[in-house]
Design an enzyme around this catalytic site. Structure first.
Site, PDB file in Angstrom:
ATOM      1  N   GLU A 284     -23.015 -17.837 -19.338  1.00  0.00           N
ATOM      2  CA  GLU A 284     -23.886 -18.166 -18.196  1.00  0.00           C
ATOM      3  C   GLU A 284     -23.042 -18.097 -16.926  1.00  0.00           C
ATOM      4  O   GLU A 284     -22.207 -17.224 -16.789  1.00  0.00           O
ATOM      5  CB  GLU A 284     -24.527 -19.527 -18.399  1.00  0.00           C
ATOM      6  CG  GLU A 284     -25.537 -19.522 -19.543  1.00  0.00           C
ATOM      7  CD  GLU A 284     -26.357 -20.791 -19.609  1.00  0.00           C
ATOM      8  OE1 GLU A 284     -27.050 -21.123 -18.641  1.00  0.00           O
ATOM      9  OE2 GLU A 284     -26.280 -21.468 -20.648  1.00  0.00           O
TER      10      GLU A 284
ATOM     11  N   VAL B 243     -21.645 -26.772 -17.352  1.00  0.00           N
ATOM     12  CA  VAL B 243     -22.655 -27.800 -17.071  1.00  0.00           C
ATOM     13  C   VAL B 243     -22.263 -28.572 -15.814  1.00  0.00           C
ATOM     14  O   VAL B 243     -23.083 -28.812 -14.927  1.00  0.00           O
ATOM     15  CB  VAL B 243     -22.798 -28.764 -18.273  1.00  0.00           C
ATOM     16  CG1 VAL B 243     -23.666 -29.955 -17.917  1.00  0.00           C
ATOM     17  CG2 VAL B 243     -23.391 -28.034 -19.469  1.00  0.00           C
TER      18      VAL B 243
ATOM     19  N   VAL C 117     -25.507 -42.855 -19.127  1.00  0.00           N
ATOM     20  CA  VAL C 117     -25.062 -42.362 -17.819  1.00  0.00           C
ATOM     21  C   VAL C 117     -26.091 -41.412 -17.186  1.00  0.00           C
ATOM     22  O   VAL C 117     -26.500 -41.580 -16.040  1.00  0.00           O
ATOM     23  CB  VAL C 117     -23.704 -41.646 -17.937  1.00  0.00           C
ATOM     24  CG1 VAL C 117     -23.070 -41.464 -16.594  1.00  0.00           C
ATOM     25  CG2 VAL C 117     -22.783 -42.402 -18.856  1.00  0.00           C
TER      26      VAL C 117
ATOM     27  N   ARG D 130     -25.099 -36.201 -25.785  1.00  0.00           N
ATOM     28  CA  ARG D 130     -24.836 -34.760 -25.870  1.00  0.00           C
ATOM     29  C   ARG D 130     -24.047 -34.457 -27.133  1.00  0.00           C
ATOM     30  O   ARG D 130     -23.330 -35.319 -27.642  1.00  0.00           O
ATOM     31  CB  ARG D 130     -24.058 -34.293 -24.627  1.00  0.00           C
ATOM     32  CG  ARG D 130     -24.817 -34.536 -23.324  1.00  0.00           C
ATOM     33  CD  ARG D 130     -24.030 -34.026 -22.119  1.00  0.00           C
ATOM     34  NE  ARG D 130     -23.812 -32.603 -22.169  1.00  0.00           N
ATOM     35  CZ  ARG D 130     -24.662 -31.680 -21.694  1.00  0.00           C
ATOM     36  NH1 ARG D 130     -25.791 -32.051 -21.121  1.00  0.00           N
ATOM     37  NH2 ARG D 130     -24.383 -30.401 -21.789  1.00  0.00           N
TER      38      ARG D 130
ATOM     39  N   HIS E 117      -5.810 -51.914   5.041  1.00  0.00           N
ATOM     40  CA  HIS E 117      -6.771 -52.948   5.414  1.00  0.00           C
ATOM     41  C   HIS E 117      -7.564 -52.495   6.626  1.00  0.00           C
ATOM     42  O   HIS E 117      -6.964 -51.960   7.561  1.00  0.00           O
ATOM     43  CB  HIS E 117      -6.024 -54.249   5.755  1.00  0.00           C
ATOM     44  CG  HIS E 117      -6.939 -55.322   6.241  1.00  0.00           C
ATOM     45  ND1 HIS E 117      -7.744 -56.050   5.384  1.00  0.00           N
ATOM     46  CD2 HIS E 117      -7.206 -55.773   7.498  1.00  0.00           C
ATOM     47  CE1 HIS E 117      -8.452 -56.917   6.095  1.00  0.00           C
ATOM     48  NE2 HIS E 117      -8.141 -56.765   7.378  1.00  0.00           N
TER      49      HIS E 117
END
Ligand code: NAI
Length: 454
Positions: free
Chosen positions: A34, A39, A184, A268, A440
């Site tokens: 692809e 992915v 997730v 997956r 900071h």
């Protein structure tokens, strides 16, 4: 021509391996069926982050009043969000492709199958042509799991059921969206579509969301998204998917809920089938390619990196595994370590963690101390999070007097977690960490504060 290395799969593991190996002088061939980027670049990490950034801007505008900023009629133009996502992906894919080419790698478009060995090395067939190399790197990635439940095992009705791939291409926001699996992917997608206007229901079979993340942090995230309108059905197992509804079981009861769209995000699985592993006897365990700490398989000079070995299905793990594999190919000693790999969920607020949670450390019988403090100890966090409920937890290994886990819910968690990762990876002592100077005001100071409050 005999290549030094054939890389099967052009995702994060594959393309980085090509770059590293190519620049080190190896003759490399990359086979990808692809788009380069896999992915992560095309259908995962990057596209979801562009969507989630739009959601974040919308949320900020909507809640601007708390900060003295008034914005009226804030909405998401979903089609424009998708268009922008496509633009970002296209640009990154072409950037990665030119980097790979810049390393001298030859790219072949097509599906590769390992066919066997010869005196010259390993043979791979692509588009009726056989290529040979002294070494292989298998980096074929992973695909969404389609659970064998009624209504899915016979084949998916794509007009109703989507995986994360299709969810990223939807041109219209579904009115009612059911998310199966509160891991997730489920949480990130639920987060975007909630902001985009969907009525979102998450159905999760475990009693908590977010998989292995710290349970208090998971609870805070759930609370935040419940406030935003997401419904969570936990300890609820989906058993059937109908034409326009889903059936789940909770406490022995069967409950049916209808929707316009279903997102299937139940994990997956490694892409280890159909690539010819059996032709050279590469060992596979429960679908995942077995590797050693050098990222080598049981077959000499056949390496593996990324999701297909299922060690930790994260793009940054894939990158590092690819480097370890290439270093070993080049005769440089390098091993893969898994104890300080950060994990992030890009919700709003973000969740990030690295190393042990209290539970994972105690499960191993470790002697630890946990300290949790509010993120409000950070002045910057306070300035930017009106009524923010973020927390940071640190876990200390009492035997070694080192940090062994840090878990955060609160924005910029994704960007500051690496500092904790370095402290853990380098096994810095608590006293050494105390001597570090944090800028900071930054949110990262919460780490320092938690260390001092131990
Ligand atoms: P996951 O493993 O994170 O979550 C799947 C959830 O589905 C689990 O909580 C499980 O209990 C639940 N589940 C399974 N069957 C069910 C059923 N029948 N009914 C209800 N709940 C059910 O998998 P997810 O979210 O699909 O992600 C896959 C991989 O992609 C993960 O390994 C993750 O690391 C990776 N990823 C990482 C991202 C990040 O780092 N930000 C973003 C997206 C994906």
């Amino acid at each position: 021509m005999i290549y030094d290395l054939i890389v099967l799969g052009g995702g994060p593991a594959g393309y980085l391996a090509c770059e590293r190996a190519g620049h080190a002088g190896l003759k490399v061939l990359l086979i990808e069926k692809e788009n380069i980027g896999g992915v992560c670049l095309n259908r995962g990490c990057i596209p979801t982050k562009t969507l989630l950034y739009s959601a974040k801007i919308k949320d900020s505008a909507e809640h601007g009043k708390k900060y003295g900023v008034i914005a009226k009629d804030v909405t998401i133009d979903h089609a424009a969000v998708i268009k922008r996502k496509n633009k970002v992906v296209k640009k990154l894919v072409s950037g990665v492709k030119s980097q790979v080419k810049g390393s001298g790698t030859t790219i072949v478009d097509g599906e590769g199958t390992i066919t066997g060995t010869s005196a010259d090395g390993y043979s791979v067939l692509v588009n009726d042509e056989t290529y040979t190399a002294k070494r292989l790197l298998i980096a074929t990635g992973s695909s969404p799991i389609i659970p064998p439940i009624e209504g899915l095992k016979e084949g998916i009705d794509s007009s109703f059921v989507a995986t994360s791939r299709e969810m990223l291409e939807l041109m219209e926001v579904p009115k009612k969206l059911i998310v199966i699996g509160g891991g997730v992917i489920g949480l990130e997608m639920a987060s975007y579509y909630n902001s985009a206007g969907s009525d979102v229901i998450v159905i999760e079979m475990l009693p908590t969301i977010g998989g292995t993340i710290d349970s208090d942090i998971a609870e805070l995230l759930k609370k935040e998204y419940t406030k935003k309108g997401i419904t969570f059905n936990l300890s609820s197992k989906v058993t059937k998917v109908n034409k326009s509804s889903v059936v789940y079981e909770k406490d022995g009861e069967s409950i049916k809920v209808s929707a316009d769209k279903v997102l299937l995000s139940v994990g997956r699985k490694p892409n280890s089938n159909g690539i010819g592993l059996e032709n050279i006897n590469v060992e596979v365990e429960r679908g995942a390619i077995k590797i050693d700490e050098r990222c080598m398989t049981n077959i000499a000079n056949v390496y593996c990196a990324g999701d297909v070995n299922a060690k930790s299905m994260l793009a940054h793990t894939a990158y590092r595994q690819a480097e370890v594999a290439v270093n070993n190919m080049l005769g440089r000693k390098d091993i893969m370590r898994y104890s300080a790999i950060p994990g992030v969920i890009y919700t709003n607020p973000e969740v990030a963690g690295v190393g042990h949670t209290k539970k994972s450390a105690e499960d191993l019988g470790m002697n630890i101390t946990e300290k949790a403090i509010t993120m409000n100890y950070s002045g910057r966090y306070m300035a930017e999070n009106e009524r923010g409920e973020g927390i940071i937890k640190i876990i200390v290994d009492n035997e070694k007097n080192t940090l062994c886990g840090v878990h955060i819910i609160g924005n910029y968690a994704s960007e500051i977690i690496i500092s904790a990762g370095i402290m853990i990876e380098k096994e810095m002592s608590i006293n050494e960490i105390k001597e570090l100077i944090f800028p900071h005001p930054t949110v990262s100071e919460a780490i320092r504060e938690a260390i001092f409050q131990l």
